[in-house]
Design a protein around this motif. Sequence first.
Motif, PDB file in Angstrom:
ATOM      1  N   ALA D 198       0.845  -1.186   0.000  1.00 44.52           N
ATOM      2  CA  ALA D 198       0.000   0.000   0.000  1.00 44.52           C
ATOM      3  C   ALA D 198       0.885   1.242   0.000  1.00 44.52           C
ATOM      4  N   ALA D 199       0.329   2.324  -0.504  1.00 41.49           N
ATOM      5  CA  ALA D 199       1.033   3.611  -0.444  1.00 41.49           C
ATOM      6  C   ALA D 199       0.420   4.394   0.707  1.00 41.49           C
ATOM      7  N   LEU D 200       0.936   4.186   1.901  1.00 41.69           N
ATOM      8  CA  LEU D 200       0.352   4.790   3.096  1.00 41.69           C
ATOM      9  C   LEU D 200       1.021   6.106   3.451  1.00 41.69           C
ATOM     10  N   ALA D 201       2.297   6.223   3.184  1.00 41.43           N
ATOM     11  CA  ALA D 201       3.042   7.404   3.601  1.00 41.43           C
ATOM     12  C   ALA D 201       3.147   8.425   2.473  1.00 41.43           C
ATOM     13  N   GLN D 202       3.183   7.929   1.264  1.00 38.34           N
ATOM     14  CA  GLN D 202       3.323   8.825   0.106  1.00 38.34           C
ATOM     15  C   GLN D 202       2.273   8.411  -0.927  1.00 38.34           C
ATOM     16  N   PRO D 203       1.047   8.968  -0.816  1.00 34.88           N
ATOM     17  CA  PRO D 203      -0.053   8.529  -1.683  1.00 34.88           C
ATOM     18  C   PRO D 203       0.241   8.704  -3.170  1.00 34.88           C
ATOM     19  N   ALA D 204       1.145   9.619  -3.507  1.00 37.06           N
ATOM     20  CA  ALA D 204       1.463   9.841  -4.927  1.00 37.06           C
ATOM     21  C   ALA D 204       2.032   8.587  -5.572  1.00 37.06           C
ATOM     22  N   LEU D 205       2.514   7.654  -4.744  1.00 35.47           N
ATOM     23  CA  LEU D 205       3.078   6.422  -5.304  1.00 35.47           C
ATOM     24  C   LEU D 205       2.031   5.582  -6.014  1.00 35.47           C
ATOM     25  N   ARG D 206       0.779   5.777  -5.626  1.00 37.95           N
ATOM     26  CA  ARG D 206      -0.266   4.944  -6.245  1.00 37.95           C
ATOM     27  C   ARG D 206      -0.302   5.133  -7.752  1.00 37.95           C
ATOM     28  N   GLU D 207      -0.142   6.380  -8.168  1.00 33.19           N
ATOM     29  CA  GLU D 207      -0.169   6.643  -9.615  1.00 33.19           C
ATOM     30  C   GLU D 207       1.013   6.008 -10.329  1.00 33.19           C
ATOM     31  N   LEU D 208       2.110   5.809  -9.578  1.00 29.02           N
ATOM     32  CA  LEU D 208       3.283   5.157 -10.178  1.00 29.02           C
ATOM     33  C   LEU D 208       3.160   3.639 -10.124  1.00 29.02           C
ATOM     34  N   GLY D 209       2.063   3.139  -9.556  1.00 28.76           N
ATOM     35  CA  GLY D 209       1.929   1.687  -9.404  1.00 28.76           C
ATOM     36  C   GLY D 209       2.897   1.129  -8.376  1.00 28.76           C
ATOM     37  N   VAL D 211       4.402   1.110  -4.107  1.00 27.29           N
ATOM     38  CA  VAL D 211       3.957   1.102  -2.716  1.00 27.29           C
ATOM     39  C   VAL D 211       5.096   1.590  -1.826  1.00 27.29           C
ATOM     40  N   ASP D 212       4.763   1.995  -0.598  1.00 26.99           N
ATOM     41  CA  ASP D 212       5.805   2.376   0.358  1.00 26.99           C
ATOM     42  C   ASP D 212       5.793   1.471   1.602  1.00 26.99           C
ATOM     43  N   THR D 213       4.779   0.640   1.680  1.00 26.64           N
ATOM     44  CA  THR D 213       4.645  -0.283   2.813  1.00 26.64           C
ATOM     45  C   THR D 213       4.232  -1.630   2.238  1.00 26.64           C
ATOM     46  N   SER D 214       4.909  -2.693   2.641  1.00 22.48           N
ATOM     47  CA  SER D 214       4.547  -3.991   2.069  1.00 22.48           C
ATOM     48  C   SER D 214       4.913  -5.119   3.012  1.00 22.48           C
ATOM     49  N   VAL D 215       4.163  -6.203   2.898  1.00 24.73           N
ATOM     50  CA  VAL D 215       4.447  -7.422   3.663  1.00 24.73           C
ATOM     51  C   VAL D 215       4.483  -8.582   2.679  1.00 24.73           C
ATOM     52  N   LEU D 216       5.448  -9.474   2.888  1.00 25.72           N
ATOM     53  CA  LEU D 216       5.635 -10.586   1.958  1.00 25.72           C
ATOM     54  C   LEU D 216       5.804 -11.891   2.726  1.00 25.72           C
ATOM     55  N   ILE D 217       5.335 -12.956   2.126  1.00 26.29           N
ATOM     56  CA  ILE D 217       5.661 -14.287   2.643  1.00 26.29           C
ATOM     57  C   ILE D 217       6.230 -15.116   1.507  1.00 26.29           C
ATOM     58  N   MET D 218       7.168 -15.993   1.833  1.00 24.90           N
ATOM     59  CA  MET D 218       7.877 -16.763   0.811  1.00 24.90           C
ATOM     60  C   MET D 218       8.074 -18.195   1.275  1.00 24.90           C
ATOM     61  N   ARG D 219       8.051 -19.098   0.314  1.00 25.52           N
ATOM     62  CA  ARG D 219       8.386 -20.489   0.601  1.00 25.52           C
ATOM     63  C   ARG D 219       9.732 -20.794  -0.052  1.00 25.52           C
ATOM     64  N   LEU D 220      10.615 -21.432   0.707  1.00 21.31           N
ATOM     65  CA  LEU D 220      11.928 -21.792   0.177  1.00 21.31           C
ATOM     66  C   LEU D 220      11.934 -23.254  -0.266  1.00 21.31           C
TER      67      LEU D 220
END
Lengths: 337, 337, 337, 337
Positions: D198-209, D211-220
């Motif tokens: 999500a672009a929570l801190a810098q909303p202008a990022l939304r137009e750039l597609g 995000v400034d905040t993200s959570v990821l999960i991965m399988r190795l």
Amino acid sequence: MSPVTQRVALIGSGFIGQVHAASLAAHPGAQLALVCDIDASRAEALARRYGARAGQVNEAFSREDIDMVLIASSTPTHADFLAQAVRAGKAVYCEKPIDLSLAKARAVVESLLPLQVPVTVGFNRRFDRSHQQLKQHIQQGAIGAPELIQMACRASEMPSLDYLRASGGQMRDQAIHFFDLLRFLTGDEVESVGALGAALAQPALRELGDVDTSVLIMRLSRGALAQLDNTRRTAYGYDERISVVGSAGMIASEPQATRGATLYQQSGVTQPGLFPDWFSRVRDTYYAQLDAFLRQLGGETVADLPGLMDGLQAQAIAEAACESLASGRFVQVERLI
Amino acid sequence: MSPVTQRVALIGSGFIGQVHAASLAAHPGAQLALVCDIDASRAEALARRYGARAGQVNEAFSREDIDMVLIASSTPTHADFLAQAVRAGKAVYCEKPIDLSLAKARAVVESLLPLQVPVTVGFNRRFDRSHQQLKQHIQQGAIGAPELIQMACRASEMPSLDYLRASGGQMRDQAIHFFDLLRFLTGDEVESVGALGAALAQPALRELGDVDTSVLIMRLSRGALAQLDNTRRTAYGYDERISVVGSAGMIASEPQATRGATLYQQSGVTQPGLFPDWFSRVRDTYYAQLDAFLRQLGGETVADLPGLMDGLQAQAIAEAACESLASGRFVQVERLI
Amino acid sequence: MSPVTQRVALIGSGFIGQVHAASLAAHPGAQLALVCDIDASRAEALARRYGARAGQVNEAFSREDIDMVLIASSTPTHADFLAQAVRAGKAVYCEKPIDLSLAKARAVVESLLPLQVPVTVGFNRRFDRSHQQLKQHIQQGAIGAPELIQMACRASEMPSLDYLRASGGQMRDQAIHFFDLLRFLTGDEVESVGALGAALAQPALRELGDVDTSVLIMRLSRGALAQLDNTRRTAYGYDERISVVGSAGMIASEPQATRGATLYQQSGVTQPGLFPDWFSRVRDTYYAQLDAFLRQLGGETVADLPGLMDGLQAQAIAEAACESLASGRFVQVERLI
Amino acid sequence: MSPVTQRVALIGSGFIGQVHAASLAAHPGAQLALVCDIDASRAEALARRYGARAGQVNEAFSREDIDMVLIASSTPTHADFLAQAVRAGKAVYCEKPIDLSLAKARAVVESLLPLQVPVTVGFNRRFDRSHQQLKQHIQQGAIGAPELIQMACRASEMPSLDYLRASGGQMRDQAIHFFDLLRFLTGDEVESVGALGAALAQPALRELGDVDTSVLIMRLSRGALAQLDNTRRTAYGYDERISVVGSAGMIASEPQATRGATLYQQSGVTQPGLFPDWFSRVRDTYYAQLDAFLRQLGGETVADLPGLMDGLQAQAIAEAACESLASGRFVQVERLI
């Protein structure tokens, strides 16, 4: 060359001399110009490494193109070099102590003070970042009036007997930094001191009348009480810590660990140990004191730069502590300031 | 009733008496049978709360169905109740001190020791879980031989002047726990003590010849050196800490904070503060000492349960500390054991 | 009997039933009156220990002298006992989950809500002192708007296969507490969830379609993002932690260690390990939730007591997480509130 | 000039170029010979400061007296300069990423690998002292088999929109360091990834597609599960942390605070905050990676120096993460190695 660049003669190219040389090379306001040492080849090697010149010690005082002298030679030479440099009008950064004999140190200082030449004495621990924050918090009133000061000065590795023989003893060589810190942090003076000591780690010290482990209590003139413990060797790293309990809180400069990983196991949580030795902890303070002195020479007003009288007064406390260790009595501290 | 259940008479139903009553009620090996107090209605209330009976103090000694007496009455009554209970053959848990007068305490103890009745004196801090781990680590050799012990005993709230007047002073009332801990942790005896003190927080103490802030240094018979600082009130919570530096490492029982959230802000990281008062820190130790004593009475061998001579010896150190405070000299500690 | 004392029937005398019995015995506002269990002798033993009576489960609903029912029996019985108790007008403290089937749980809740009987569901971790401080700090604005929540739920000991078979799986049995905490802390709802899991510690779980290790990410309706990891067994103790990063700071409820000594050695600094198991960490929360419910029954307004709809909504998140684990897709969470 | 001294051409004299220049000047095994930049005056200034020469970029490849090229220019130039340098037989230290387009990066790498010229890609966080201790502990078996990895990458200050527009997005610019660290620490490969942002801190990022905040999960591929959260700006300093839970314990590289005083007050205990920004935390790693590369060039075998394929594989994970963010699905990671 800009008028604020100090051209520096370094006297002494041993371990501490080399530390100062690196600081001078890195500092934009200083130029290492001359290196002197009774071991000429060592002076030569150090000079070459930083693009300076090696020379005779009298050049440090006589040459016009030297603005400042940094005295990092052996202790017995300090007082004489200090006197010559000041009389030649050079700014001086002098490693502590001024002289192992308080009487001699006092005589020299009294003769030099009227000349009003800028001098700082190497109580570099005043420039420890955490200790400085203690002072700031105290001055800002965060803990109210200081009432109880606890200090520990615990080196990790026992020095050689050769070093110890020439050191002047644990009070004059090691504890003296904390006598100065106590004055620095509280802005107060030590009135009396009681000390107990023993040679637990290096029994050969007994014959020298010296100790490697000691505990001290002190009364300050505005009423606060202080403690200090010293050891020449811990088995767990370098442990330097100060806490000040005041009427409104406590401020502490805790022992510092190296950075690294934390291991969580069933048996406990293990974090990196303390700094391995005194130098890894205090390294930055040499540069910081040099920087403060250079800023002062450049016209800035710098608080708490340790001067000649600070050097003398800390020695007076060490003298009283030695007397207490020897006599088993509390001893009044002579007030020189 | 199982033969290992101790039927207990509690003398004293004030604050500490109530703490002990709750421990006795919760412990499967004890039964609170009788509560005595000069304030009969307070005894009655406490007895009712735990299904016990209130009664006269002489019943504690005379009744056959009482196995153990717990003395938690005011200090001036301790020695007399202790003597009566022991002579009646009752096991005794006696709050410290035995008597404010070392001479009187000594006379009582000497008369009672031959009777070989189980007695423990309320040095409950020996049962602090962290302090006990210190001892275990020391005994297991984790730090080698102890060389330097640093202790702080910093209460958070200044007691009332009424309390202070009857307390016997900071050495006999507060520091005494740490004189005992020092003996407990090192298995060694204090030989001499030097002390400095001041009434910084409660100036009225000066007229009582007492202090609220003090620093002490001590020499132990096997050579180690120790420090202790005491204050009656900090502004930052209850701060009790002990560290022991040995030839191979250091073990520390650090000041303990309450549990809670950690706040990370630009200005710093804020964690919960220390325990607000002495009782929240030491609460568990009352139960633990009672449990240890009951286990001993049940036939188990329990190490380090403080006995009558431990009570006396800690008082002897307090006595020497008082003398040092008053005289400004180092004082030898009388060896009673 | 005072009108605010709740006379409580406890259904279930297993491990958690015994925990609740001890809380009820200690709480001044409750009286443990009746204990019911399909194992009558276990009920009898527990009742005797606290001066209560053992009886048939229908007595819990039918007797006039029962005010409140505490359901701590096996999960498949929860919904039925809950329905009977509520219909009988008894206040209910019901252990989670209401039923392993969300559909059944939902049907029961929808039938009971109109009756307006006070019910709380056993999401006791809301009453963890540190987690509560998180909420207070968040509500007071200390960290601004929550943006990123990180949670770890790491139990220390793998439960038995028998337990695991009946548990409903890691999402419904273990993670569900954190789905509830996430709603509690943020006051927000989970919109979608993605999950990855594996049976790394107990491979037999694969046949059950269950996992023992899992990682989840969630999007909340007001925009914040959240993470959760779960494991059924660590080798280093019980590790429960939550941190909330907001626009103005971070607040963290850190993993909690037992108290004890800190050992300083050359190789590192070793502190006591984490709590050994979940119960030693959360023990106090059972009493705290019971106390909150009793205070509410006594007329006090208590915020954040988890109700029936909270129970349902956390289950809806668990359901979506299970679907994500099985399908390898992100799943929308059904909004029941 | 000793044969092991590398004569280095630095391409790019912006912020990171200046960092590398200082490292090269301080390293005994390197000599900063040439500085190139499209801003010739900036190159000139930097060259002068360290006694080097400024010149045209083609000189970096064509001159015989250049042994190594350090590419610290803008991202779009990396692939081309890398190819020219490798074809000219120069050792290369190339800042990440090779190219924002994975396809282009892959084509370049495939064409260069057969030439067998030493190249390292700037994943300098591998050289963080604490992260390296994680790897050592893992390799020594201190935590058993890794099962759960938790990573946080939280920068403190939101970059400018200009920077963000050219950055390739949070996955390719910021998270990529942790994709590489995950591979480095586990010696394993990421198989699949799910991401929410999500672009929570810098909303202008939304137009750039972006995000400034993200959570990821991965399988190795060997079964372990991993989490990562990223934010472009915290309000509490730079927070980089990694913990690895294994079958026998956990090892953690915790967020690092600056050094300073600890303030104890009634309201809590306040310690210094985290490092203020990313550079103060990672500063030392630039020198450490350069040193490792120079040692390798000198003939030493250096483990874990990130090579071209490491650069590509981390980009492949970033690519999959971007696709997951955009599609709301879990995405398989292409395996390039």
